[in-house]
Design an enzyme around this catalytic site. Structure first.
Site, PDB file in Angstrom:
ATOM      1  N   ASP A   1     -32.129  93.325  74.595  1.00 58.87           N
ATOM      2  CA  ASP A   1     -32.728  94.642  74.369  1.00 58.87           C
ATOM      3  C   ASP A   1     -33.403  94.772  73.003  1.00 58.87           C
ATOM      4  O   ASP A   1     -34.247  95.650  72.807  1.00 58.87           O
ATOM      5  CB  ASP A   1     -31.650  95.731  74.487  1.00 58.87           C
ATOM      6  CG  ASP A   1     -31.258  95.967  75.932  1.00 58.87           C
ATOM      7  OD1 ASP A   1     -32.137  95.837  76.797  1.00 58.87           O
ATOM      8  OD2 ASP A   1     -30.086  96.276  76.191  1.00 58.87           O
TER       9      ASP A   1
ATOM     10  N   HIS B   1     -22.950  91.210  72.318  1.00 61.98           N
ATOM     11  CA  HIS B   1     -22.932  91.022  73.770  1.00 61.98           C
ATOM     12  C   HIS B   1     -21.538  90.618  74.209  1.00 61.98           C
ATOM     13  O   HIS B   1     -20.871  89.868  73.496  1.00 61.98           O
ATOM     14  CB  HIS B   1     -23.939  89.932  74.170  1.00 61.98           C
ATOM     15  CG  HIS B   1     -24.295  89.960  75.609  1.00 61.98           C
ATOM     16  ND1 HIS B   1     -23.541  89.332  76.570  1.00 61.98           N
ATOM     17  CD2 HIS B   1     -25.320  90.570  76.262  1.00 61.98           C
ATOM     18  CE1 HIS B   1     -24.088  89.545  77.748  1.00 61.98           C
ATOM     19  NE2 HIS B   1     -25.165  90.291  77.602  1.00 61.98           N
TER      20      HIS B   1
HETATM   21  N1  ACO Z   1     -23.023  96.462  65.537  1.00 57.34           N
HETATM   22  C1  ACO Z   1     -21.929  96.389  64.757  1.00 57.34           C
HETATM   23  N2  ACO Z   1     -20.721  95.933  65.187  1.00 57.34           N
HETATM   24  C2  ACO Z   1     -20.641  95.534  66.465  1.00 57.34           C
HETATM   25  C3  ACO Z   1     -21.739  95.569  67.317  1.00 57.34           C
HETATM   26  C4  ACO Z   1     -22.976  96.061  66.819  1.00 57.34           C
HETATM   27  N3  ACO Z   1     -24.044  96.145  67.580  1.00 57.34           N
HETATM   28  N4  ACO Z   1     -21.360  95.119  68.540  1.00 57.34           N
HETATM   29  C5  ACO Z   1     -20.060  94.798  68.445  1.00 57.34           C
HETATM   30  N5  ACO Z   1     -19.616  95.043  67.192  1.00 57.34           N
HETATM   31  C6  ACO Z   1     -18.280  94.764  66.684  1.00 57.34           C
HETATM   32  C7  ACO Z   1     -17.279  95.797  67.167  1.00 57.34           C
HETATM   33  O1  ACO Z   1     -17.196  96.881  66.270  1.00 57.34           O
HETATM   34  C8  ACO Z   1     -16.008  95.003  67.262  1.00 57.34           C
HETATM   35  O2  ACO Z   1     -15.479  94.874  65.960  1.00 57.34           O
HETATM   36  P1  ACO Z   1     -13.871  94.818  65.732  1.00 57.34           P
HETATM   37  O3  ACO Z   1     -13.454  93.482  66.288  1.00 57.34           O
HETATM   38  O4  ACO Z   1     -13.703  94.914  64.254  1.00 57.34           O
HETATM   39  O5  ACO Z   1     -13.283  95.978  66.477  1.00 57.34           O
HETATM   40  C9  ACO Z   1     -16.475  93.625  67.703  1.00 57.34           C
HETATM   41  O6  ACO Z   1     -17.843  93.526  67.241  1.00 57.34           O
HETATM   42  C10 ACO Z   1     -16.456  93.424  69.209  1.00 57.34           C
HETATM   43  O7  ACO Z   1     -17.101  94.534  69.809  1.00 57.34           O
HETATM   44  P2  ACO Z   1     -16.668  95.139  71.220  1.00 57.34           P
HETATM   45  O8  ACO Z   1     -17.272  96.498  71.356  1.00 57.34           O
HETATM   46  O9  ACO Z   1     -15.209  95.017  71.418  1.00 57.34           O
HETATM   47  O10 ACO Z   1     -17.376  94.104  72.185  1.00 57.34           O
HETATM   48  P3  ACO Z   1     -17.732  94.367  73.686  1.00 57.34           P
HETATM   49  O11 ACO Z   1     -17.861  93.038  74.298  1.00 57.34           O
HETATM   50  O12 ACO Z   1     -16.799  95.329  74.310  1.00 57.34           O
HETATM   51  O13 ACO Z   1     -19.163  95.120  73.580  1.00 57.34           O
HETATM   52  C11 ACO Z   1     -21.446  95.567  73.408  1.00 57.34           C
HETATM   53  C12 ACO Z   1     -20.374  94.519  73.727  1.00 57.34           C
HETATM   54  C13 ACO Z   1     -21.150  96.873  74.135  1.00 57.34           C
HETATM   55  C14 ACO Z   1     -22.783  95.039  73.917  1.00 57.34           C
HETATM   56  C15 ACO Z   1     -21.498  95.785  71.891  1.00 57.34           C
HETATM   57  O14 ACO Z   1     -21.827  94.599  71.226  1.00 57.34           O
HETATM   58  C16 ACO Z   1     -22.464  96.903  71.495  1.00 57.34           C
HETATM   59  O15 ACO Z   1     -22.108  98.080  71.517  1.00 57.34           O
HETATM   60  N6  ACO Z   1     -23.757  96.543  71.140  1.00 57.34           N
HETATM   61  C17 ACO Z   1     -24.756  97.522  70.861  1.00 57.34           C
HETATM   62  C18 ACO Z   1     -25.302  98.090  72.184  1.00 57.34           C
HETATM   63  C19 ACO Z   1     -26.144  97.068  72.914  1.00 57.34           C
HETATM   64  O16 ACO Z   1     -26.993  96.408  72.342  1.00 57.34           O
HETATM   65  N7  ACO Z   1     -25.938  96.973  74.248  1.00 57.34           N
HETATM   66  C20 ACO Z   1     -26.733  96.101  75.106  1.00 57.34           C
HETATM   67  C21 ACO Z   1     -25.930  94.929  75.598  1.00 57.34           C
HETATM   68  S1  ACO Z   1     -26.935  93.789  76.472  1.00 57.34           S
HETATM   69  C22 ACO Z   1     -27.206  94.518  77.934  1.00 57.34           C
HETATM   70  O17 ACO Z   1     -26.415  95.222  78.480  1.00 57.34           O
HETATM   71  C23 ACO Z   1     -28.487  94.326  78.569  1.00 57.34           C
END
Ligand code: ACO
Length: 378
Positions: free
Chosen positions: A316, A260
């Site tokens: 979610d 998140h």
């Molecule tokens: N699985 C594995 N690795 C992850 C995940 C995941 N679900 N989420 C984040 N990471 C990692 C990224 O690869 C990144 O790693 P790095 O530092 O080595 O590059 C780090 O964690 C940070 O991730 P970002 O994408 O930069 O974080 P951001 O804040 O931009 O994204 C997001 C947040 C989009 C929710 C992300 O965690 C994700 O894609 N999760 C899966 C989709 C999801 O569940 N979305 C629902 C969010 S809640 C909502 O909107 C209701």
């Protein structure tokens, strides 16, 4: 200054609807903890709370409930449009189009200035969007849509319009908790979208349609459906560890429903939904999906990559199990999110009305100093 993208950490509005404390994993709606509201409140109470920054008294609650229910019917032209829509169209695309069409039948659609009128419109649209979601689920499986009843709560009406039967208490209570939990969440992407549109002076229907578009994406509201598809792909609890190794550790996939932008501690909504998912799994006699989700969460919790990045299940993750156990089709999960977030979107829209245009800047990093030449000389 380097631009990491995503507007992370930027404050774009002063709001009274919700406080998201990502470091401690706490969520408060207008002063009330999410645990308190999920335990006790009707969704209609939360709608009122978000719009008025106080809980309704008994008469105000009944007025809110009945206004939503009495205005939830949708014009026949929208039913006809849905009947003419190809059945394989994603439900979110249908909800988006039908919501847009509502504006043609709303006498106040172009009233852009009166906040009292806007609050009434918000109640109408909250009911109508729920009817659209239920109607599409029936229409695409060749069943006639069912008109809303005026005596039910929104959660009960949704079940009634889906099934045509007296709403089952366990199911409508679970939907009510889901709606309360998902009603509002700070400056999330779809709420921000709705505020950007509203700040141009545009109308509530346009702002909600834009928000629906933002919510549809798998990084936002679309994650609940993607999480369920992932659990189905895993198939059995005993497959979890191999799947995690192959797809996450050795592959480049993300666990949908985990991570998140704001929460760097467990999402409090996920903890509540996990309890409901576990209870529903036990009462339905099928705990396979819950076990898969629980085991996968466990694998992530003990993995250094997830620990270092503070990645926990978000709202979610377990909502997917709750909704699947209630027999909802997977592509109805995100429309349910729309039904809930109508409360937060419309409260933010009313708050943003007549506010200042939202218009950030971009940093130009393209070429400079070029001179135009005729096309045949390039
Ligand atoms: N699985 C594995 N690795 C992850 C995940 C995941 N679900 N989420 C984040 N990471 C990692 C990224 O690869 C990144 O790693 P790095 O530092 O080595 O590059 C780090 O964690 C940070 O991730 P970002 O994408 O930069 O974080 P951001 O804040 O931009 O994204 C997001 C947040 C989009 C929710 C992300 O965690 C994700 O894609 N999760 C899966 C989709 C999801 O569940 N979305 C629902 C969010 S809640 C909502 O909107 C209701």
């Amino acid at each position: 200054m380097s631009n990491k993208g995503g507007l992370a950490g930027l404050i774009v509005a002063d709001i009274q609807t919700s406080l998201v404390n990502g470091e401690e994993g706490k969520l408060v709606y207008s002063g009330y903890t999410i645990e308190d509201l999920a335990q006790n409140a009707l969704f209609e109470e939360v709608v009122f709370l978000l719009h008025h920054v106080r809980l309704p008294n008994k008469a105000e609650l009944e007025e809110t409930r009945s206004k939503i229910a009495q205005n939830a019917a949708i014009p026949d032209a929208i039913i006809q449009m849905m009947k003419n829509t190809p059945k394989e169209t994603p439900a979110m695309a249908v909800v988006r189009t039908a919501t847009s069409m509502l504006s043609s039948y709303d006498a106040d659609a172009e009233n852009l200035t009166d906040k009292d009128v806007a609050r009434e419109k918000a109640l109408r649209m909250t009911g109508q969007v729920t009817t659209i979601c239920a109607a599409w689920n029936r229409i695409r499986s060749e069943q006639d849509p069912i008109a809303p009843r005026t005596d039910l709560t929104l959660a009960q009406n949704f079940i009634y319009m889906l099934t045509g039967q007296e709403p089952d208490k366990t199911a409508s209570d679970a939907i009510n908790v889901y709606l309360v939990l998902l009603a509002e969440h700070g400056m999330n992407a779809s709420t921000f979208t709705s505020r950007v549109i509203t700040a141009t002076g545009s109308d509530m229907h346009s702002a909600v349609v834009g928000a629906i578009g933002a919510l549809k994406g798998p990084s936002h509201g679309g994650a609940n459906a993607e999480a369920m598809k992932m659990f189905i792909e895993i198939g059995e609890p005993d497959n979890v560890e191999d799947w995690f190794k192959t797809n996450i550790k050795e592959g480049d996939r993300r666990i949908m429903g985990i991570g998140h932008r704001v929460y760097k501690a467990p999402d409090p909504r996920a903890a509540i939904l996990k309890q409901h998912a576990q209870r529903l799994a036990a009462s339905s006699g099928n705990s396979k999906w819950f076990e898969i989700a629980d085991r996968l969460e466990n694998a992530a919790r003990h993995d250094d990559y997830f620990i270092e990045r503070k990645l926990f299940p978000n709202v979610d993750y377990y909502s997917a199990i709750v909704l699947y156990t209630l027999d909802l089709e997977i592509d109805m999960f995100t429309p349910l999110f729309v039904m809930a977030r109508m409360a937060g979107w419309t409260a933010n829209i009313v708050d943003q009305m007549q506010g200042r245009l939202i218009r950030p800047k971009a940093q130009y990093v393209g070429p400079t100093g070029l001179s135009w030449t005729p096309p045949d000389e390039r």
